[in-house]
Design a protein around this motif. Sequence first.
Motif, mmCIF file in Angstrom:
data_model
loop_
_atom_site.group_PDB
_atom_site.id
_atom_site.type_symbol
_atom_site.label_atom_id
_atom_site.label_comp_id
_atom_site.label_asym_id
_atom_site.label_seq_id
_atom_site.Cartn_x
_atom_site.Cartn_y
_atom_site.Cartn_z
ATOM 1 N N UNK A 1 0.827 -1.205 0.000
ATOM 2 C CA UNK A 1 0.000 0.000 0.000
ATOM 3 C C UNK A 1 0.862 1.256 0.000
ATOM 4 N N UNK A 2 0.338 2.309 -0.609
ATOM 5 C CA UNK A 2 1.035 3.589 -0.695
ATOM 6 C C UNK A 2 0.052 4.718 -0.438
ATOM 7 N N UNK A 3 0.602 5.884 -0.142
ATOM 8 C CA UNK A 3 -0.134 7.135 -0.198
ATOM 9 C C UNK A 3 0.642 8.034 -1.156
ATOM 10 N N UNK A 4 -0.045 8.513 -2.197
ATOM 11 C CA UNK A 4 0.572 9.399 -3.175
ATOM 12 C C UNK A 4 0.274 10.847 -2.819
ATOM 13 N N UNK A 5 1.202 11.734 -3.188
ATOM 14 C CA UNK A 5 1.064 13.158 -2.892
ATOM 15 C C UNK A 5 2.032 13.940 -3.770
ATOM 16 N N UNK A 6 2.034 15.229 -3.638
ATOM 17 C CA UNK A 6 3.021 16.057 -4.329
ATOM 18 C C UNK A 6 4.252 16.238 -3.441
ATOM 19 N N UNK A 7 5.314 16.712 -4.044
ATOM 20 C CA UNK A 7 6.515 17.008 -3.280
ATOM 21 C C UNK A 7 6.265 18.052 -2.202
ATOM 22 N N UNK A 8 5.408 19.037 -2.510
ATOM 23 C CA UNK A 8 5.090 20.081 -1.525
ATOM 24 C C UNK A 8 4.392 19.497 -0.303
ATOM 25 N N UNK A 9 3.465 18.581 -0.523
ATOM 26 C CA UNK A 9 2.753 17.951 0.584
ATOM 27 C C UNK A 9 3.707 17.129 1.431
ATOM 28 N N UNK A 10 4.570 16.366 0.773
ATOM 29 C CA UNK A 10 5.553 15.573 1.515
ATOM 30 C C UNK A 10 6.451 16.467 2.356
ATOM 31 N N UNK A 11 6.915 17.548 1.791
ATOM 32 C CA UNK A 11 7.809 18.463 2.511
ATOM 33 C C UNK A 11 7.143 18.973 3.797
ATOM 34 N N UNK A 12 5.848 19.280 3.738
ATOM 35 C CA UNK A 12 5.134 19.758 4.935
ATOM 36 C C UNK A 12 5.020 18.679 6.012
#
Length: 75
Positions: A2-13
């Motif tokens: 399983x994964x959760x996908x997001x943008x780089x900006x979301x990950x950084x936060x």
Amino acid sequence: MSFIEMTGATLRRALHEDELLGDEFQRAHVSDDTIVRVNHEGDVEVRRPRGWEVVGGLLGGFEERIRQETGLDWA
């Protein structure tokens, strides 16, 4: 897996200070708009033109942080 996908900006936060520092984002070519995903083991993968590339990892307690930041569950 399983994964959760997001943008780089979301990950950084969602990151703690000792996880994937700013220069590591640059070396991995992760921008705010880059598509990334995190698995249950904490591996951070970046979407490349021909597949996924592991570029780092997260430390303990990341699962809830990622869910809270994205509003998504593991899929």
